[in-house]
Design a protein around this motif. Structure first.
Motif, PDB file in Angstrom:
ATOM      1  N   HIS A   7      37.793  60.937  58.557  1.00  6.24           N
ATOM      2  CA  HIS A   7      36.788  61.802  57.922  1.00  6.24           C
ATOM      3  C   HIS A   7      36.766  63.115  58.699  1.00  6.24           C
ATOM      4  O   HIS A   7      36.274  63.195  59.827  1.00  6.24           O
ATOM      5  N   LEU A   8      37.326  64.179  58.082  1.00  6.02           N
ATOM      6  CA  LEU A   8      37.401  65.493  58.717  1.00  6.02           C
ATOM      7  C   LEU A   8      36.143  66.271  58.350  1.00  6.02           C
ATOM      8  O   LEU A   8      36.072  66.916  57.287  1.00  6.02           O
ATOM      9  N   THR A   9      35.125  66.194  59.174  1.00  6.89           N
ATOM     10  CA  THR A   9      33.844  66.855  58.894  1.00  6.89           C
ATOM     11  C   THR A   9      34.021  68.361  58.844  1.00  6.89           C
ATOM     12  O   THR A   9      33.590  69.027  57.893  1.00  6.89           O
ATOM     13  N   ASN A  10      34.646  68.900  59.864  1.00  8.78           N
ATOM     14  CA  ASN A  10      34.844  70.354  59.960  1.00  8.78           C
ATOM     15  C   ASN A  10      36.045  70.562  60.870  1.00  8.78           C
ATOM     16  O   ASN A  10      35.895  70.737  62.079  1.00  8.78           O
ATOM     17  N   PHE A  11      37.248  70.564  60.286  1.00  8.02           N
ATOM     18  CA  PHE A  11      38.451  70.600  61.106  1.00  8.02           C
ATOM     19  C   PHE A  11      39.522  71.373  60.340  1.00  8.02           C
ATOM     20  O   PHE A  11      39.968  70.942  59.259  1.00  8.02           O
ATOM     21  N   GLY A  12      39.917  72.528  60.917  1.00 12.48           N
ATOM     22  CA  GLY A  12      40.916  73.343  60.238  1.00 12.48           C
ATOM     23  C   GLY A  12      40.444  73.773  58.857  1.00 12.48           C
ATOM     24  O   GLY A  12      39.338  74.280  58.691  1.00 12.48           O
ATOM     25  N   ASN A  71      30.457  77.625  61.033  1.00  9.43           N
ATOM     26  CA  ASN A  71      29.776  76.469  61.634  1.00  9.43           C
ATOM     27  C   ASN A  71      30.644  75.820  62.719  1.00  9.43           C
ATOM     28  O   ASN A  71      30.888  74.601  62.709  1.00  9.43           O
ATOM     29  N   ALA A  72      31.092  76.658  63.679  1.00  8.88           N
ATOM     30  CA  ALA A  72      32.013  76.193  64.722  1.00  8.88           C
ATOM     31  C   ALA A  72      31.385  75.138  65.630  1.00  8.88           C
ATOM     32  O   ALA A  72      32.100  74.375  66.288  1.00  8.88           O
ATOM     33  N   ALA A  73      30.054  75.087  65.693  1.00 11.00           N
ATOM     34  CA  ALA A  73      29.390  74.093  66.551  1.00 11.00           C
ATOM     35  C   ALA A  73      29.631  72.676  66.045  1.00 11.00           C
ATOM     36  O   ALA A  73      29.502  71.707  66.801  1.00 11.00           O
ATOM     37  N   HIS A  74      29.990  72.533  64.724  1.00 17.40           N
ATOM     38  CA  HIS A  74      30.265  71.216  64.143  1.00 17.40           C
ATOM     39  C   HIS A  74      31.761  71.036  63.917  1.00 17.40           C
ATOM     40  O   HIS A  74      32.215  70.574  62.869  1.00 17.40           O
ATOM     41  N   TYR A  75      32.522  71.418  64.954  1.00 16.82           N
ATOM     42  CA  TYR A  75      33.985  71.249  64.970  1.00 16.82           C
ATOM     43  C   TYR A  75      34.237  69.771  65.303  1.00 16.82           C
ATOM     44  O   TYR A  75      34.444  69.406  66.445  1.00 16.82           O
ATOM     45  N   GLN A  76      34.198  68.885  64.251  1.00 14.38           N
ATOM     46  CA  GLN A  76      34.137  67.454  64.536  1.00 14.38           C
ATOM     47  C   GLN A  76      34.723  66.617  63.413  1.00 14.38           C
ATOM     48  O   GLN A  76      35.114  67.139  62.367  1.00 14.38           O
ATOM     49  N   GLY A  77      34.761  65.305  63.691  1.00 21.04           N
ATOM     50  CA  GLY A  77      35.250  64.375  62.695  1.00 21.04           C
ATOM     51  C   GLY A  77      35.031  62.941  63.138  1.00 21.04           C
ATOM     52  O   GLY A  77      34.452  62.676  64.205  1.00 21.04           O
ATOM     53  N   ILE A  90      35.376  55.872  65.762  1.00 24.44           N
ATOM     54  CA  ILE A  90      35.543  56.901  66.802  1.00 24.44           C
ATOM     55  C   ILE A  90      34.910  58.190  66.302  1.00 24.44           C
ATOM     56  O   ILE A  90      35.276  58.686  65.218  1.00 24.44           O
ATOM     57  N   GLU A  91      33.967  58.728  67.061  1.00 30.35           N
ATOM     58  CA  GLU A  91      33.291  59.976  66.698  1.00 30.35           C
ATOM     59  C   GLU A  91      33.588  61.009  67.784  1.00 30.35           C
ATOM     60  O   GLU A  91      33.528  60.715  68.970  1.00 30.35           O
ATOM     61  N   ARG A  92      33.892  62.222  67.351  1.00 30.06           N
ATOM     62  CA  ARG A  92      34.215  63.258  68.344  1.00 30.06           C
ATOM     63  C   ARG A  92      33.826  64.641  67.807  1.00 30.06           C
ATOM     64  O   ARG A  92      34.072  64.953  66.651  1.00 30.06           O
ATOM     65  N   ASN A  93      33.174  65.429  68.704  1.00 31.44           N
ATOM     66  CA  ASN A  93      32.921  66.850  68.437  1.00 31.44           C
ATOM     67  C   ASN A  93      33.784  67.630  69.416  1.00 31.44           C
ATOM     68  O   ASN A  93      33.680  67.467  70.622  1.00 31.44           O
ATOM     69  N   PHE A  94      34.659  68.492  68.891  1.00 32.04           N
ATOM     70  CA  PHE A  94      35.624  69.206  69.726  1.00 32.04           C
ATOM     71  C   PHE A  94      35.056  70.498  70.313  1.00 32.04           C
ATOM     72  O   PHE A  94      35.669  71.073  71.210  1.00 32.04           O
ATOM     73  N   ALA A  95      33.912  70.976  69.789  1.00 28.23           N
ATOM     74  CA  ALA A  95      33.351  72.262  70.251  1.00 28.23           C
ATOM     75  C   ALA A  95      33.120  72.213  71.757  1.00 28.23           C
ATOM     76  O   ALA A  95      32.512  71.267  72.271  1.00 28.23           O
ATOM     77  N   LYS A  96      33.615  73.228  72.466  1.00 28.66           N
ATOM     78  CA  LYS A  96      33.599  73.200  73.939  1.00 28.66           C
ATOM     79  C   LYS A  96      32.175  73.176  74.503  1.00 28.66           C
ATOM     80  O   LYS A  96      31.957  72.674  75.604  1.00 28.66           O
ATOM     81  N   GLU A  97      31.207  73.703  73.771  1.00 26.27           N
ATOM     82  CA  GLU A  97      29.827  73.730  74.269  1.00 26.27           C
ATOM     83  C   GLU A  97      28.998  72.574  73.713  1.00 26.27           C
ATOM     84  O   GLU A  97      27.826  72.435  74.068  1.00 26.27           O
ATOM     85  N   HIS A  98      29.571  71.780  72.815  1.00 25.38           N
ATOM     86  CA  HIS A  98      28.828  70.653  72.228  1.00 25.38           C
ATOM     87  C   HIS A  98      29.712  69.404  72.176  1.00 25.38           C
ATOM     88  O   HIS A  98      29.697  68.654  71.204  1.00 25.38           O
TER      89      HIS A  98
END
Length: 633
Positions: A7-12, A71-77, A90-98
């Motif tokens: 599930h690509l929430t916000n990726f690319g 919405n770069a803060a939700h760089y996740q999936g 597996i849950e992951r947020n890639f944003a460096k500050e979050h």
């Protein structure tokens, strides 16, 4: 491990995109720029994360490439997987500050710890992932390059489980490092450094001997200085007594001179006062003598005479009485004529005369009284002058006495001064000897200071020599360490050779056996074995001949490459289920090779994800009636 859902929430380019995957064969099709590489990168990112690079590299790194524009803060999936019948999320947020990374057991609803996550992934790291289960086509390399890649892969896989080490490159790097160590550490200067150290040590010994001599000289001079100080102290005590007596003597003389000055001043003062008193006395005498008064007796008689003198005008009173008696006599003597006017003329004349003398008596009385007052007033002034004269006489006597007393005291003081001046001080004067001692002490101190300065110079030279020895020691130690490093490099090369031999004897056999199995399956028995000899040469065995790698086509080399990776994945993950990701891996395959490979994978692999921009994989699967899950992007 089987991947069930992405599930690509916000990726690319994807936003809330869900991709479902099945066990067995999965064909993910999409034209160029459709997102195949994005999904492939997403799987890797969900397993290992994506770190943002620093500096210039950050502008073109993977993190920036797939970071969403909005919405770069939700760089996740999210990714769902299954292992040993248990479902995980597996849950992951890639944003460096979050940043967020967690794995949840969906069957029990419990979040896994770090240790449990490592156990879940079976120690899989990113390098192992890239070099085993993630397979891409090698079409961009030449046959010779591909052959070298296969040789290095086979040599390194046994100990590193990756393709990160190139043995030849490792040897070249070690030789370059050895050359660099020799150059940087100047190993050829070792003998020169040892000689320099010996020379510096000899110099230190000479300097130490010279310093001992100087120290002995300084100690002797300090003993002399102590003797001088003791003598000065002794003389200072004696001289202090002399100076004390001299101070007392001078103090006495100063006091006598001060007293003489005071008495002289008093004598002068009293002499002047006596002179003034005498002049005043003579002036008063002169004033009194002019008045006829020479002493107090004369003054007393004069005063008594004036006081006793009557103010009454006796003459005028007598004349008044005579005139009054005559007037009465005229009246009584001729009474028979009392009625006549002539009778009263004489009595009236004498009565008028009596009146006149009565008036004159009053006037005279008043005049006498004023005159007496005036004389008494003048007498008072004379009396005051006489009193002043008496006072002046008494003062003269007093001043004469004071003057005599001061004169006598002055003479006595003069005699005492004369006696003090004639007195001889018996104490000896040590000032000359003390000055000589001071001069000798200064000379001795200068000699000590000069010796200490020379000592400091020697000490500085010794420190410089010691510092030089330390620097030489550091250089020598550095050379020795460098020699140890060179020895370690030689030992490392030897160990690498040993490891290579071990690969051939242990892992190599296992790898050959498993790779041979896969090579036979995906070539339908055309090549039934893969061998890696002691020189790391790769060869495949056909029914007709044993062919070395340089005689094989690029397509066959690609099959060897895939066989080695699949074999490595089996050895590394053993019995664990694993997904195999193929990224345009069949580009160099002909249809027969691709069909054989796909059929084998569909029937024997736990999960295969084929990413392709062509439909030939789907067509081949349909033609061979393979069971697969198709995903169009």
């Amino acid at each position: 491990m089987i991947i069930k859902e992405l599930h690509l929430t916000n990726f690319g380019k994807f936003h809330h995109q869900t991709v479902s995957l099945k066990p067995g064969l999965n064909i993910i099709y999409g034209e160029n720029e459709a997102g195949k590489t994005t999904i492939h990168t997403f799987i890797r990112g969900m397993l290992f994360g994506i770190e943002k690079q620093r500096g210039k590299a950050s502008g073109k790194d993977t993190y920036t490439k797939y970071e969403p524009w909005e919405n770069a803060a939700h760089y996740q999936g999210m990714m769902r997987i299954e292992k040993e019948g248990i479902n995980y999320r597996i849950e992951r947020n890639f944003a460096k500050e979050h940043k967020v990374f967690r794995v949840i057991n969906e069957d029990s609803g419990v979040e896994l710890t770090e240790q449990q996550i490592e156990e879940l992934l079976s120690g899989l790291d990113e390098a192992c992932y890239y070099n085993t289960v993630s397979i891409s086509q090698m079409g961009s390399v030449t046959d010779k390059e591909l052959e070298n890649i296969l040789r290095n892969y086979a040599a390194n896989l046994g100990t590193t489980k990756s393709m990160e080490i190139d043995i030849k490159r490792a040897f070249a790097d070690l030789d370059e490092q050895k050359k660099k160590i020799i150059s940087e550490n100047k190993i050829g200067e070792e003998e020169l450094i040892i000689k320099s150290m010996e020379k510096a040590r000899d110099q230190m010994e000479i300097l130490e001997g010279e310093q001992h001599t100087i120290i002995s000289s300084i100690e002797q001079k300090k003993e002399i200085e102590q003797r001088l100080l003791d003598r000065k102290k002794e003389l200072s005590v004696l001289d202090a007594k002399r100076l004390e007596e001299l101070a007392k003597y001078n103090e006495r003389k100063d006091n006598l001179y001060q007293e003489m000055l005071t008495l002289t001043s008093d004598v002068d003062k009293y002499s002047e006062s006596l002179k003034q008193t005498q002049e005043h006395k003579e002036s008063l005498k002169e004033q009194l003598s002019q008045k006829g008064i020479y002493d107090n007796e004369t003054m007393g008689l004069l005063t008594e005479r004036i006081i006793n003198r009557s103010n009454m005008p006796v003459v005028f009173i007598i004349l008044m009485m005579v005139c009054l008696g005559t007037s009465i006599g005229f009246v009584i003597g001729d009474l028979q004529n009392i009625a006549l006017r002539q009778y009263w003329i004489k009595p009236a004349i004498f009565l008028a005369g009596a009146g006149v003398f009565f008036i004159l008596s009053i006037v005279k009385y008043i005049y006498n009284r004023k005159r007496k007052r005036k004389k008494l007033s003048a007498l008072k002034e004379l009396k005051l002058s006489m009193d002043k004269l008496d006072a002046a006489k008494h003062e003269e006597i007093y001043i004469k006495r004071q003057l005599d007393s001061r004169q006598e005291a002055l003479n006595h003081v003069k005699e005492m001064i004369k006696a003090e001046e004639e007195r001889q001080l018996s104490e000896e004067d040590y000032s000359e000897e003390l000055r000589a001692l001071d001069s000798e002490e200064r000379a001795n101190r200068e000699a000590i200071s000069k010796a200490q300065w020379v000592m400091e110079q020697k000490k500085e030279k010794e420190i410089e020599a010691e510092k030089q020895i330390e620097e030489l020691n550091v250089r020598l130690h550095k050379i020795q360490c460098a020699k140890e490093e060179i020895a370690a490099i030689e030992e490392a090369k030897s160990k690498i050779e040993e490891i290579a031999a071990e690969i051939r004897n242990s892992f190599g056999k296992k790898l050959n056996k498993r790779a041979s199995y896969y090579m036979g399956q995906i070539t339908n028995g055309k090549y039934d074995s893969v061998s890696i000899d002691e020189n790391l040469n790769i060869a495949v065995n056909s029914k007709k001949a044993l062919l070395t790698s340089h005689k094989l086509s690029k397509g066959t080399l690609e099959q060897v490459y895939m066989s080695l990776r699949l074999a490595a994945a089996d050895i590394i993950f053993e019995k664990d289920k694993k997904p195999i990701l193929l990224d345009d891996a069949f580009v160099m395959y002909d249809n027969q090779r691709m069909g054989s490979t796909m059929k084998f994978m569909a029937e024997n692999m736990n999960q295969v994800l084929i990413f392709s921009c062509h439909t030939r994989e789907k067509v081949m699967a349909d033609k061979m009636q393979l069971k697969y899950h198709f995903i169009r992007l």
